[in-house]
Motif scaffolding. Structure first.
Motif, PDB file in Angstrom:
ATOM      1  N   ALA A   1      28.505  43.092  13.978  1.00 40.86           N
ATOM      2  CA  ALA A   1      29.858  42.769  14.436  1.00 40.86           C
ATOM      3  C   ALA A   1      30.919  43.055  13.386  1.00 40.86           C
ATOM      4  N   LYS A   2      30.506  43.374  12.174  1.00 45.77           N
ATOM      5  CA  LYS A   2      31.465  43.527  11.076  1.00 45.77           C
ATOM      6  C   LYS A   2      32.462  44.638  11.357  1.00 45.77           C
ATOM      7  N   ARG A   3      33.742  44.279  11.314  1.00 46.23           N
ATOM      8  CA  ARG A   3      34.867  45.188  11.500  1.00 46.23           C
ATOM      9  C   ARG A   3      34.798  45.934  12.830  1.00 46.23           C
ATOM     10  N   GLN A   4      34.331  45.221  13.863  1.00 45.83           N
ATOM     11  CA  GLN A   4      34.193  45.829  15.178  1.00 45.83           C
ATOM     12  C   GLN A   4      35.118  45.159  16.192  1.00 45.83           C
ATOM     13  N   LEU A   5      35.523  45.931  17.179  1.00 45.28           N
ATOM     14  CA  LEU A   5      36.273  45.459  18.343  1.00 45.28           C
ATOM     15  C   LEU A   5      35.364  45.593  19.555  1.00 45.28           C
ATOM     16  N   PHE A   6      35.283  44.530  20.355  1.00 41.17           N
ATOM     17  CA  PHE A   6      34.424  44.541  21.529  1.00 41.17           C
ATOM     18  C   PHE A   6      35.205  44.118  22.771  1.00 41.17           C
ATOM     19  N   ASN A   7      35.000  44.825  23.877  1.00 41.77           N
ATOM     20  CA  ASN A   7      35.466  44.355  25.180  1.00 41.77           C
ATOM     21  C   ASN A   7      34.460  43.330  25.704  1.00 41.77           C
ATOM     22  N   ILE A   8      34.943  42.137  26.022  1.00 45.19           N
ATOM     23  CA  ILE A   8      34.083  41.072  26.544  1.00 45.19           C
ATOM     24  C   ILE A   8      34.566  40.737  27.949  1.00 45.19           C
ATOM     25  N   CYS A   9      33.833  41.198  28.944  1.00 49.60           N
ATOM     26  CA  CYS A   9      34.279  41.075  30.327  1.00 49.60           C
ATOM     27  C   CYS A   9      33.075  41.136  31.260  1.00 49.60           C
ATOM     28  N   MET A  10      33.316  40.923  32.545  1.00 51.48           N
ATOM     29  CA  MET A  10      32.280  41.088  33.544  1.00 51.48           C
ATOM     30  C   MET A  10      31.829  42.549  33.584  1.00 51.48           C
ATOM     31  N   ASP A  11      30.627  42.781  34.101  1.00 48.98           N
ATOM     32  CA  ASP A  11      30.110  44.148  34.179  1.00 48.98           C
ATOM     33  C   ASP A  11      30.967  45.033  35.077  1.00 48.98           C
ATOM     34  N   ARG A  12      31.528  44.441  36.119  1.00 48.79           N
ATOM     35  CA  ARG A  12      32.402  45.161  37.043  1.00 48.79           C
ATOM     36  C   ARG A  12      33.705  44.379  37.170  1.00 48.79           C
ATOM     37  N   PRO A  13      34.826  45.071  37.304  1.00 41.69           N
ATOM     38  CA  PRO A  13      36.070  44.338  37.540  1.00 41.69           C
ATOM     39  C   PRO A  13      36.034  43.681  38.916  1.00 41.69           C
ATOM     40  N   VAL A  14      36.854  42.673  39.079  1.00 40.15           N
ATOM     41  CA  VAL A  14      36.999  42.025  40.386  1.00 40.15           C
ATOM     42  C   VAL A  14      37.752  42.968  41.318  1.00 40.15           C
ATOM     43  N   ASP A  15      37.151  43.260  42.453  1.00 39.42           N
ATOM     44  CA  ASP A  15      37.746  44.104  43.481  1.00 39.42           C
ATOM     45  C   ASP A  15      38.275  43.176  44.567  1.00 39.42           C
ATOM     46  N   TYR A  16      39.602  43.194  44.777  1.00 39.91           N
ATOM     47  CA  TYR A  16      40.185  42.244  45.728  1.00 39.91           C
ATOM     48  C   TYR A  16      39.673  42.476  47.151  1.00 39.91           C
ATOM     49  N   GLY A  17      39.271  43.691  47.478  1.00 38.77           N
ATOM     50  CA  GLY A  17      38.677  43.944  48.776  1.00 38.77           C
ATOM     51  C   GLY A  17      37.320  43.282  48.901  1.00 38.77           C
ATOM     52  N   GLU A  18      36.516  43.355  47.839  1.00 31.96           N
ATOM     53  CA  GLU A  18      35.215  42.706  47.840  1.00 31.96           C
ATOM     54  C   GLU A  18      35.362  41.189  47.872  1.00 31.96           C
ATOM     55  N   VAL A  19      36.377  40.668  47.183  1.00 36.29           N
ATOM     56  CA  VAL A  19      36.646  39.227  47.233  1.00 36.29           C
ATOM     57  C   VAL A  19      36.944  38.794  48.663  1.00 36.29           C
ATOM     58  N   ALA A  20      37.830  39.526  49.322  1.00 31.52           N
ATOM     59  CA  ALA A  20      38.209  39.186  50.694  1.00 31.52           C
ATOM     60  C   ALA A  20      36.997  39.242  51.620  1.00 31.52           C
ATOM     61  N   ALA A  21      36.177  40.268  51.473  1.00 31.32           N
ATOM     62  CA  ALA A  21      35.005  40.408  52.333  1.00 31.32           C
ATOM     63  C   ALA A  21      34.007  39.279  52.098  1.00 31.32           C
ATOM     64  N   TYR A  22      33.800  38.912  50.839  1.00 31.67           N
ATOM     65  CA  TYR A  22      32.828  37.857  50.528  1.00 31.67           C
ATOM     66  C   TYR A  22      33.308  36.495  51.031  1.00 31.67           C
ATOM     67  N   LEU A  23      34.597  36.213  50.880  1.00 31.42           N
ATOM     68  CA  LEU A  23      35.122  34.939  51.360  1.00 31.42           C
ATOM     69  C   LEU A  23      35.146  34.881  52.887  1.00 31.42           C
TER      70      LEU A  23
END
Length: 326
Positions: free
Chosen positions: A243-265
């Motif tokens: 980790a020394k002198r490193q930058l990391f993106n820390i996030c879900m594997d996939r972004p939240v897709d508002y269409g997928e959210v609507a379909a799942y709900l």
């Protein structure tokens, strides 16, 4: 090991402290919680220091005998304070850190505001090499300045630092309220301002959710992370030589897709959705580097993020308090 935690009373600070104290890898670690407006209870392994990092004397005193720093304190859209607290505050902490005889590692929690999240079009995945491009406002600018300052201190003085760049951080029922058409909406957009007032009232009563569309008319993709996954990344970075002198993106594997959210709900909770057009742009943060170097893996996917938010039941001693809007 004595870890200074700034922003210790926030959602990440509280969860990080609890997670570290419960982790057998850090059974001998102690916490110094730097608190400003709110306080934490002191325990045998947690001491509390009160003050603002905008004061160089507070920053220097908080750093005494510290080995590690987890820097979480920040300001949102508060132009009158953001330079003193976020920018100068980080400077004073880094100045005290670089001259300390005990300091070993400085971990900064950055934000995707520094690369503009959905304000700008990105032609490919957002990696750690994506140039800074703050969206309008003082908060996004401060996130750029934080990352640049941390990097320059490493170049100038050789300090052991690490930046974990997180998108919007969710806990408890936060995600449910990011989709509310009422006054209880968490963060932005402010959905009720984008539809007629009568429609907004009906949507609140029915539990209708917004299906946000991007500038190309497709369901917008936006990055999120659950606080538990961010905490696990912080713990994975502590004393990790990769980790020394490193930058990391820390996030879900996939972004939240508002269409997928609507379909799942619609499928799981029979909730309707309404299209909301926008000029925002879909984007996709790539977390491969953190997986490879930190051996880290997020545990929350879209379904778990939704289910955990809708299933969360608050007790009477756990009121929903939003200290800042997003």
């Amino acid at each position: 090991m004595l870890i200074l935690v700034t922003g210790a009373t926030g959602k990440v600070g509280r969860r990080f402290i609890a997670g570290l104290l419960d982790d057998p890898r850090f059974s001998k670690a102690r916490i110094r919680a730097l608190c400003h407006n709110r306080l934490l209870p002191e325990t045998g392994r947690v001491e509390v220091t009160k003050g603002s990092i905008a004061d160089p004397h507070v920053a220097a005193a908080a750093m005494k005998d510290v080995t590690h720093v987890v820097h979480l304190a920040t300001c949102k859209e508060t132009p009158a304070a953001v330079m003193d607290v976020t920018v100068k505050g980080l400077f004073w902490l880094l100045e005290a850190f670089r001259t300390s005889a005990t300091a070993q590692q400085f971990i900064l929690i950055g934000g995707d505001a520094g690369i503009g999240h959905f304000y700008y079009r990105h032609e490919g995945p957002i990696t750690e090499d994506t140039p800074h491009c703050a969206y309008p406002g003082s908060y996004a600018l401060s996130k750029v300045l934080e990352e640049v300052m941390l990097d320059q201190f490493a170049i100038q003085y050789g300090i052991n630092n690490c930046c974990l760049r997180a998108p919007w951080i969710m806990e408890k029922d936060d995600f449910k309220y990011t989709l509310s058409f009422g006054d209880d909406v968490f963060g932005g957009p402010d959905w009720k301002a984008l539809v007629p007032q009568g429609d907004a009232r009906r949507y609140v009563q029915a539990g209708t959710v917004p299906l946000l569309r991007d500038a190309d008319g497709r369901p917008l993709k936006r990055n999120f992370v659950h606080v538990d996954d961010l905490v696990s990344a912080i713990l994975a970075a502590i004393d990790n030589p990769r980790a020394k002198r490193q930058l990391f993106n820390i996030c879900m594997d996939r972004p939240v897709d508002y269409g997928e959210v609507a379909a799942y709900l619609a499928h799981t909770r029979n909730l309707e959705a309404v299209d909301i057009p926008s000029q925002y742009h879909s984007n996709w943060m790539d977390n491969s580097k953190a997986k490879y170097l930190l051996d880290w893996q997020p545990s929350y996917d879209l379904e778990r993020l939704i289910d955990s938010a809708w299933q969360y039941e608050r007790s009477q001693d756990d009121p929903r308090i939003v200290w800042y809007p997003g």
